[in-house]
Design a protein around this motif. Structure first.
Motif, PDB file in Angstrom:
ATOM      1  N   VAL A 188      -3.979   9.700   1.329  1.00 30.27           N
ATOM      2  CA  VAL A 188      -2.589   9.468   0.949  1.00 30.27           C
ATOM      3  C   VAL A 188      -1.728  10.216   1.968  1.00 30.27           C
ATOM      4  CG1 VAL A 188      -0.820   9.799  -0.803  1.00 30.27           C
ATOM      5  CG2 VAL A 188      -3.158   9.203  -1.486  1.00 30.27           C
ATOM      6  N   THR A 195       4.049   3.623  -1.960  1.00 28.73           N
ATOM      7  CA  THR A 195       4.853   3.930  -3.135  1.00 28.73           C
ATOM      8  C   THR A 195       6.105   4.604  -2.617  1.00 28.73           C
ATOM      9  OG1 THR A 195       2.828   4.324  -4.387  1.00 28.73           O
ATOM     10  CG2 THR A 195       4.889   5.135  -5.344  1.00 28.73           C
ATOM     11  N   HIS A 242      -0.868   4.677   1.144  1.00 26.86           N
ATOM     12  CA  HIS A 242      -2.278   4.796   0.763  1.00 26.86           C
ATOM     13  C   HIS A 242      -3.132   4.104   1.820  1.00 26.86           C
ATOM     14  CE1 HIS A 242      -0.925   6.229  -3.144  1.00 26.86           C
ATOM     15  NE2 HIS A 242       0.042   5.346  -2.990  1.00 26.86           N
ATOM     16  N   TRP A 243      -3.761   4.905   2.665  1.00 25.78           N
ATOM     17  CA  TRP A 243      -4.564   4.404   3.772  1.00 25.78           C
ATOM     18  C   TRP A 243      -6.004   4.228   3.305  1.00 25.78           C
ATOM     19  CZ3 TRP A 243      -4.349   1.802   8.001  1.00 25.78           C
ATOM     20  CH2 TRP A 243      -5.357   1.877   8.961  1.00 25.78           C
ATOM     21  N   ASN A 244      -6.385   2.989   3.079  1.00 28.39           N
ATOM     22  CA  ASN A 244      -7.748   2.622   2.699  1.00 28.39           C
ATOM     23  C   ASN A 244      -8.288   3.364   1.486  1.00 28.39           C
ATOM     24  OD1 ASN A 244      -8.062   0.556   4.545  1.00 28.39           O
ATOM     25  ND2 ASN A 244      -8.581   1.993   6.166  1.00 28.39           N
ATOM     26  N   ASN A 245      -7.421   3.650   0.539  1.00 32.26           N
ATOM     27  CA  ASN A 245      -7.807   4.307  -0.712  1.00 32.26           C
ATOM     28  C   ASN A 245      -8.547   5.620  -0.497  1.00 32.26           C
ATOM     29  OD1 ASN A 245      -6.686   2.254  -2.338  1.00 32.26           O
ATOM     30  ND2 ASN A 245      -8.502   1.002  -1.969  1.00 32.26           N
ATOM     31  N   GLN A 246      -8.461   6.165   0.715  1.00 28.63           N
ATOM     32  CA  GLN A 246      -9.137   7.429   1.011  1.00 28.63           C
ATOM     33  C   GLN A 246      -8.140   8.539   1.283  1.00 28.63           C
ATOM     34  OE1 GLN A 246     -11.441   6.475   4.444  1.00 28.63           O
ATOM     35  NE2 GLN A 246     -12.810   5.106   3.374  1.00 28.63           N
ATOM     36  N   GLU A 280       4.796   7.609  -0.418  1.00 27.84           N
ATOM     37  CA  GLU A 280       3.407   7.786   0.022  1.00 27.84           C
ATOM     38  C   GLU A 280       2.875   6.462   0.544  1.00 27.84           C
ATOM     39  OE1 GLU A 280       1.870  11.042  -3.264  1.00 27.84           O
ATOM     40  OE2 GLU A 280       1.503   8.908  -3.629  1.00 27.84           O
ATOM     41  N   HIS A 333       0.810  -1.217   0.000  1.00 30.33           N
ATOM     42  CA  HIS A 333       0.000   0.000   0.000  1.00 30.33           C
ATOM     43  C   HIS A 333       0.844   1.268   0.000  1.00 30.33           C
ATOM     44  CE1 HIS A 333      -3.688  -2.299   0.545  1.00 30.33           C
ATOM     45  NE2 HIS A 333      -2.944  -3.089   1.298  1.00 30.33           N
TER      46      HIS A 333
END
Length: 190
Positions: free
Chosen positions: A165, A148, A159-163, A157, A146
């Motif tokens: 960054v 990059t 990505h926390w639960n696609n919500q 970065e 999750h």
């Protein structure tokens, strides 16, 4: 804090505190450190008794100077920290939703993420003051799925639960305690 602990504090308000006997290691394991372990610098023996672990976790707190302790009845047992006062596990449920859970079983909602020079991942939350939690090293693969990372692996970065960054920031391990206001090794006169 447990009611029985509050009652003991009222009944025996002046019991001296102790240091060196309890450690929270880098992987979130509570360890008992007898005289021999303290003398040798050993982390001590893991505590495995579930009821005792629950008691420690429910009565774990920090004093005004950032020293973490376990309130054992009327006595404060100051905790040696292997890294941070909190260790979190990162997992994804069947729907891919990420969950961070600390060693006491509580949820941890990250607002910042850091990487140290040894590759350790740390999270901060929005509590006041912000809590610092190191990611258990067994969960680095979940984290990397999750994240990059930049070419230098010290930025990027998460990505926390696609919500959300969260920027991945470099932070020297030696600066973590000062940054988050905690004491890794409490003073003997605590």
């Amino acid at each position: 804090m447990d009611d029985i602990v509050r009652q003991a504090l009222v009944k025996w308000p002046n019991v001296p505190s102790c240091t060196g006997w309890l450690m929270l290691d880098r992987r979130g394991t509570w360890r008992m450190r007898d005289d021999a372990a303290q003398a040798s610098g050993s982390p001590g023996e893991p505590i495995r008794h579930e009821a005792l672990l629950g008691f420690i976790n429910r009565n774990y707190d920090a004093d005004e100077s950032g020293q973490w302790y376990f309130q054992n009845g009327p006595q404060r047992v100051y905790v040696e920290l292997g890294y941070t006062p909190w260790v979190v596990r990162l997992s994804a449920d069947a729907n891919g939703v990420l969950v961070l859970q600390d060693q006491a079983g509580g949820t941890f909602e990250p607002t910042a993420v850091f990487i140290d020079e040894e590759g350790g991942i740390l999270f901060a939350d929005s509590s006041a003051p912000a809590r610092a939690a190191v990611l258990h090293d067994h969960d680095l693969e979940v984290f990397s799925t999750h994240a990059t990372l930049a070419d230098d692996s010290m930025n990027g970065e998460f990505h926390w639960n696609n919500q959300v960054v969260l920027p991945l920031e470099a932070l020297r391990r030696g600066d973590v305690a000062a940054r988050f206001g905690f004491v890794s090794s409490p003073a003997a006169n605590a």
